[in-house]
Design an enzyme around this catalytic site. Structure first.
Site, mmCIF file in Angstrom:
data_model
loop_
_atom_site.group_PDB
_atom_site.id
_atom_site.type_symbol
_atom_site.label_atom_id
_atom_site.label_comp_id
_atom_site.label_asym_id
_atom_site.label_seq_id
_atom_site.Cartn_x
_atom_site.Cartn_y
_atom_site.Cartn_z
ATOM 1 N N GLN A 1 0.825 -1.202 0.000
ATOM 2 C CA GLN A 1 0.000 0.000 0.000
ATOM 3 C C GLN A 1 0.862 1.255 0.000
ATOM 4 O O GLN A 1 1.904 1.313 0.651
ATOM 5 C CB GLN A 1 -0.930 0.003 1.213
ATOM 6 C CG GLN A 1 -1.986 1.094 1.177
ATOM 7 C CD GLN A 1 -3.028 0.902 2.267
ATOM 8 O OE1 GLN A 1 -2.904 0.037 3.118
ATOM 9 N NE2 GLN A 1 -4.064 1.720 2.248
ATOM 10 N N CYS B 1 -7.068 0.075 1.247
ATOM 11 C CA CYS B 1 -6.689 -1.266 1.679
ATOM 12 C C CYS B 1 -7.717 -2.292 1.243
ATOM 13 O O CYS B 1 -7.390 -3.457 1.002
ATOM 14 C CB CYS B 1 -6.504 -1.306 3.189
ATOM 15 S SG CYS B 1 -8.003 -0.933 4.146
ATOM 16 N N HIS C 1 -9.764 -2.077 9.027
ATOM 17 C CA HIS C 1 -8.777 -2.337 7.988
ATOM 18 C C HIS C 1 -9.109 -3.664 7.313
ATOM 19 O O HIS C 1 -9.561 -4.599 7.963
ATOM 20 C CB HIS C 1 -7.395 -2.398 8.638
ATOM 21 C CG HIS C 1 -6.241 -2.426 7.685
ATOM 22 N ND1 HIS C 1 -6.036 -1.455 6.737
ATOM 23 C CD2 HIS C 1 -5.219 -3.302 7.545
ATOM 24 C CE1 HIS C 1 -4.922 -1.732 6.065
ATOM 25 N NE2 HIS C 1 -4.419 -2.857 6.532
ATOM 26 N N ASN D 1 -1.928 -8.409 5.670
ATOM 27 C CA ASN D 1 -2.201 -6.982 5.763
ATOM 28 C C ASN D 1 -1.662 -6.309 4.497
ATOM 29 O O ASN D 1 -0.462 -6.406 4.210
ATOM 30 C CB ASN D 1 -1.491 -6.420 7.004
ATOM 31 C CG ASN D 1 -1.752 -4.945 7.223
ATOM 32 O OD1 ASN D 1 -2.256 -4.249 6.344
ATOM 33 N ND2 ASN D 1 -1.400 -4.448 8.390
ATOM 34 N N TRP E 1 -0.772 -3.480 3.929
ATOM 35 C CA TRP E 1 0.322 -2.552 4.180
ATOM 36 C C TRP E 1 1.679 -3.187 3.903
ATOM 37 O O TRP E 1 2.667 -2.507 3.695
ATOM 38 C CB TRP E 1 0.302 -2.083 5.636
ATOM 39 C CG TRP E 1 -0.783 -1.115 5.948
ATOM 40 C CD1 TRP E 1 -1.596 -0.467 5.069
ATOM 41 C CD2 TRP E 1 -1.180 -0.686 7.254
ATOM 42 N NE1 TRP E 1 -2.481 0.346 5.740
ATOM 43 C CE2 TRP E 1 -2.248 0.244 7.090
ATOM 44 C CE3 TRP E 1 -0.750 -0.975 8.535
ATOM 45 C CZ2 TRP E 1 -2.887 0.852 8.154
ATOM 46 C CZ3 TRP E 1 -1.383 -0.353 9.612
ATOM 47 C CH2 TRP E 1 -2.433 0.546 9.412
#
Length: 375
Positions: free
Chosen positions: A94, A100, A257, A281, A283
């Site tokens: 990301q 997300c 998230h 995740n 991220w």
């Protein structure tokens, strides 16, 4: 009166060979025109200018958009590649955009090669017949749509501003994000959304949603079946339980998230079966630190061969946790599949009906996934 049309899979209803050309732009024609003229493609329908970024938080006067330069991958590195070693879930990192939900959907997309290369056609690269033009396909309103873009990407200080791959020379994910931004009007339009939307746009499939506060007894088996079938799965922590968006919860889980579900496995732990689930995740960092996380002591008590197979220590945002912890921490499980129900053990040739009608307020209209009661 609604007009009903029916197709079966054998008739190619879901085939991307029948994709509609978005805004009338044909990839092959435009690429050949560029090759003949020796000029790299510049997309007049989604120009590399402030309007492509957004109008509010990413508007021209926003501090976030100051110093942005639109650059082609050939300007960012000496040897750019479209895909390096196959498109994988670790290609999704990301950037400075709150999308997300979309990245979780793209991560899940990489787990099914057939679906992936329907959305991300293989016939493009930065070497043979390179003309600065790329194309992607999305499911929209009952049909596949081909979206053409140029490869000028928003950068700051020589680095991609939004979605990027851990491999600095790989650009398929950044270009896919740009195509989806074009389809939705701007990059800013991708901020905040539902992973289900991405699932459906990447598959043309049907979504199923489970409230994990009251899950079916067979949920673990359903997830196993979904992953075997190449379905796309995601989950999140219920934001209503915290007033702060993306506040880090216990054990480094992030509330509000979106996560991708990338695997399940059952291991022998102290002589008893232990159900595990693997999440990622988008991220690319911030991982669960509880039981079965990268450095958790539980890994010492399972078969070393199994441990080597499953215990991949890396700060890549991907982690294992027990299924029981998953049910306590997460509240929504989502899936997009072909129209065969996951709860049905039989496999059938499916068919689909497309009804052409009109929206009627208070009758057939409805809001987005976040506001199902709106119209």
């Amino acid at each position: 009166m609604a007009v009903s049309k029916q197709w079966t899979a054998a008739e190619g209803f879901s085939s991307n060979q029948r994709a509609v050309k978005y805004l009338g732009q044909d990839f092959e024609t435009l690429r050949q025109q560029c090759l003949d003229s020796g000029v790299l493609f510049k997309d007049p329908e989604f120009p590399a200018c402030p309007s492509a970024l957004g109008s509010k938080d990413l508007g021209p006067s926003s501090p976030q958009t100051q110093g942005i330069a639109w650059q082609r991958p050939t300007e960012l590195c000496p040897s750019p590649q479209f895909i390096i070693g196959g498109a994988t879930r670790t290609d999704i990192c990301q950037g400075g955009l709150g999308n997300c939900w979309l990245l979780a959907a793209i991560t899940s997309l990489t787990l099914n090669e057939e679906l992936l290369y329907r959305v991300v056609p293989r016939d493009q690269n930065f070497q043979k017949n390179y003309a600065g033009i790329f194309h992607f396909q999305f499911w929209q309103h009952g049909e596949w749509v081909e979206v053409v873009i140029d490869d000028r990407l928003p950068t700051k200080n020589g680095k991609l501003l939004f979605l990027h791959s851990k491999e600095g020379e790989e650009f398929w994910s950044a270009l896919l994000e740009k195509a989806y931004a074009k389809l939705n009007g701007s990059y800013e339009a991708l901020t905040g959304g539902s992973t289900v939307q991405g699932f459906e746009d990447f598959t043309g499939g049907i979504s199923e949603i489970y409230d994990l506060e009251n899950p079916p007894a067979s949920l673990y088996q359903l997830i196993q079946k979904a992953l075997r079938a190449g379905s796309m799965l995601g989950c999140s922590i219920d934001l209503s339980r915290t007033p702060k968006i993306e506040a880090v919860a216990s054990r480094e889980l992030v509330k509000g998230h979106a996560y991708s579900v990338t695997g399940v496995e059952e291991v022998d732990f102290h002589g008893h079966p232990e159900k595990l689930i693997r999440l990622r995740n988008p991220w690319g960092e911030v991982e669960w630190t509880g039981a079965w996380s990268d450095d958790a002591p539980e890994w010492k008590y399972i078969d070393p061969r199994k441990k080597e197979e499953l215990d991949k220590k890396a700060e890549d945002g991907e982690f294992w946790m027990s299924f029981s912890d998953f049910l306590r921490q997460f509240f929504i499980w989502r899936s997009a599949t072909c129209p065969d129900s996951l709860s049905n053990e039989e496999v059938h040739k499916w068919n689909m009906a497309l009804l052409n009608c009109c929206w009627t307020q208070g009758c057939t209209t409805g809001g987005c996934q976040n506001y199902p009661g709106s119209s």
